[in-house]
Design a protein around this motif. Sequence first.
Motif, PDB file in Angstrom:
ATOM      1  N   LEU A 150      45.586  42.984  42.254  1.00  0.00           N
ATOM      2  CA  LEU A 150      44.673  43.836  41.491  1.00  0.00           C
ATOM      3  C   LEU A 150      43.251  43.690  42.017  1.00  0.00           C
ATOM      4  O   LEU A 150      42.551  44.677  42.227  1.00  0.00           O
ATOM      5  N   LYS A 151      42.838  42.453  42.243  1.00  0.00           N
ATOM      6  CA  LYS A 151      41.470  42.208  42.721  1.00  0.00           C
ATOM      7  C   LYS A 151      41.310  42.585  44.191  1.00  0.00           C
ATOM      8  O   LYS A 151      40.364  43.287  44.554  1.00  0.00           O
ATOM      9  N   LYS A 152      42.199  42.116  45.016  1.00  0.00           N
ATOM     10  CA  LYS A 152      42.007  42.260  46.461  1.00  0.00           C
ATOM     11  C   LYS A 152      42.452  43.614  47.020  1.00  0.00           C
ATOM     12  O   LYS A 152      41.778  44.169  47.885  1.00  0.00           O
ATOM     13  N   LEU A 153      43.577  44.127  46.547  1.00  0.00           N
ATOM     14  CA  LEU A 153      44.101  45.375  47.098  1.00  0.00           C
ATOM     15  C   LEU A 153      43.465  46.591  46.447  1.00  0.00           C
ATOM     16  O   LEU A 153      43.065  47.521  47.138  1.00  0.00           O
ATOM     17  N   THR A 154      43.370  46.583  45.126  1.00  0.00           N
ATOM     18  CA  THR A 154      42.849  47.772  44.438  1.00  0.00           C
ATOM     19  C   THR A 154      41.392  47.621  44.026  1.00  0.00           C
ATOM     20  O   THR A 154      40.837  48.533  43.409  1.00  0.00           O
ATOM     21  N   LYS A 155      40.791  46.487  44.333  1.00  0.00           N
ATOM     22  CA  LYS A 155      39.351  46.245  44.145  1.00  0.00           C
ATOM     23  C   LYS A 155      38.899  46.287  42.679  1.00  0.00           C
ATOM     24  O   LYS A 155      37.746  46.585  42.393  1.00  0.00           O
ATOM     25  N   VAL A 156      39.796  45.991  41.751  1.00  0.00           N
ATOM     26  CA  VAL A 156      39.383  45.881  40.351  1.00  0.00           C
ATOM     27  C   VAL A 156      38.563  44.597  40.245  1.00  0.00           C
ATOM     28  O   VAL A 156      39.037  43.523  40.647  1.00  0.00           O
TER      29      VAL A 156
ATOM     30  N   ARG B 265      39.677  52.846  32.732  1.00  0.00           N
ATOM     31  CA  ARG B 265      38.999  52.874  34.036  1.00  0.00           C
ATOM     32  C   ARG B 265      39.889  52.314  35.140  1.00  0.00           C
ATOM     33  O   ARG B 265      39.847  52.776  36.280  1.00  0.00           O
ATOM     34  N   TYR B 266      40.699  51.311  34.802  1.00  0.00           N
ATOM     35  CA  TYR B 266      41.529  50.649  35.805  1.00  0.00           C
ATOM     36  C   TYR B 266      43.025  50.899  35.595  1.00  0.00           C
ATOM     37  O   TYR B 266      43.866  50.240  36.203  1.00  0.00           O
ATOM     38  N   GLY B 267      43.343  51.871  34.766  1.00  0.00           N
ATOM     39  CA  GLY B 267      44.740  52.154  34.438  1.00  0.00           C
ATOM     40  C   GLY B 267      45.594  52.547  35.629  1.00  0.00           C
ATOM     41  O   GLY B 267      46.757  52.135  35.724  1.00  0.00           O
ATOM     42  N   LYS B 268      45.042  53.345  36.540  1.00  0.00           N
ATOM     43  CA  LYS B 268      45.832  53.761  37.714  1.00  0.00           C
ATOM     44  C   LYS B 268      46.173  52.570  38.592  1.00  0.00           C
ATOM     45  O   LYS B 268      47.292  52.456  39.096  1.00  0.00           O
ATOM     46  N   GLN B 269      45.204  51.683  38.786  1.00  0.00           N
ATOM     47  CA  GLN B 269      45.438  50.500  39.614  1.00  0.00           C
ATOM     48  C   GLN B 269      46.467  49.580  38.961  1.00  0.00           C
ATOM     49  O   GLN B 269      47.382  49.080  39.626  1.00  0.00           O
TER      50      GLN B 269
ATOM     51  N   ALA C  72      39.336  50.711  43.284  1.00  0.00           N
ATOM     52  CA  ALA C  72      38.298  50.941  42.268  1.00  0.00           C
ATOM     53  C   ALA C  72      36.947  51.079  42.944  1.00  0.00           C
ATOM     54  O   ALA C  72      36.667  50.446  43.963  1.00  0.00           O
ATOM     55  N   ALA C  73      36.142  51.922  42.365  1.00  0.00           N
ATOM     56  CA  ALA C  73      34.799  52.156  42.948  1.00  0.00           C
ATOM     57  C   ALA C  73      33.823  51.098  42.516  1.00  0.00           C
ATOM     58  O   ALA C  73      33.944  50.460  41.534  1.00  0.00           O
TER      59      ALA C  73
END
Length: 183
Positions: free
Chosen positions: A36-42, A104-108, A182-183
Motif C-alpha cells: 500500500l505504501k510503496k506500490l500505490t504510494k498511500v 481517497r485511498y479506496g481504489k488502492q 496516490a497523488a
Amino acid sequence: MKEEQNRAVLLALIDSLREEGSWCGETHIQKAAFFLKKLTKVPIDFDFILYKHGPFSFDLSDELSVMKTYGLLELVSKYPYGPKLVRTGNGEALCNRSTKTIARYGKQIGFLSDKLGGKGVVDLERLATAYYVTLKTPDDGPEERAKAIVKLKPHISLDSAKQAVLEVDGFIAEVNEKQLAAA
C-alpha cells in the motif's frame, strides 16, 4: 498522514483483505501495508525494513498493538490457524468518522486486496520480498532480481522467486496503467 487517518486506512485495508479471503493475521497486514505504501504510494506513516519473512515495520506492529489497546481491533484465535485481527465496534466508529480518507485511498486498498487477499503467508513473503528487491535494484532484469531474492531468502527456490518477480512486475504495470498511485 494523521494518526487517526493512518488507523482508518489500516482498518479499511483489513476489512477489504478479509472480504477477499485473507486470514488477516499480522503478517498479512504487514505485507499488504508494505505494498500500500510503496506500490500505490498511500502515505501511511510506517517504515519498512527487510526482516525474517520479508518487509516488516516495527512501527506498524506497535500501531496494531495500540489499536488493540484502544479497542479498534481485537485478536481472535481459531485453531489451528492462529490469531487474526478483526475490527471492533470502536473501529467501525472510527471508519465512519473517516469516510473521506478511506474514499481517497479506496481504489488502492481495493486493488491490493484483490491481488493479495487470497494469498497465504508464504506467497506474501515471496511477493513482498520480490517488490523490496525490485525497489532496491529497479534496473536489474527479472533473472537478476530472482537470484537476489534467493540470496536473501535461501528457502525460496529460484523458480518461486522468478514467479514472484513476474507477478510483482505485473502489479507495477497494472498500477501504472490504471494510474493507481496516490497523488
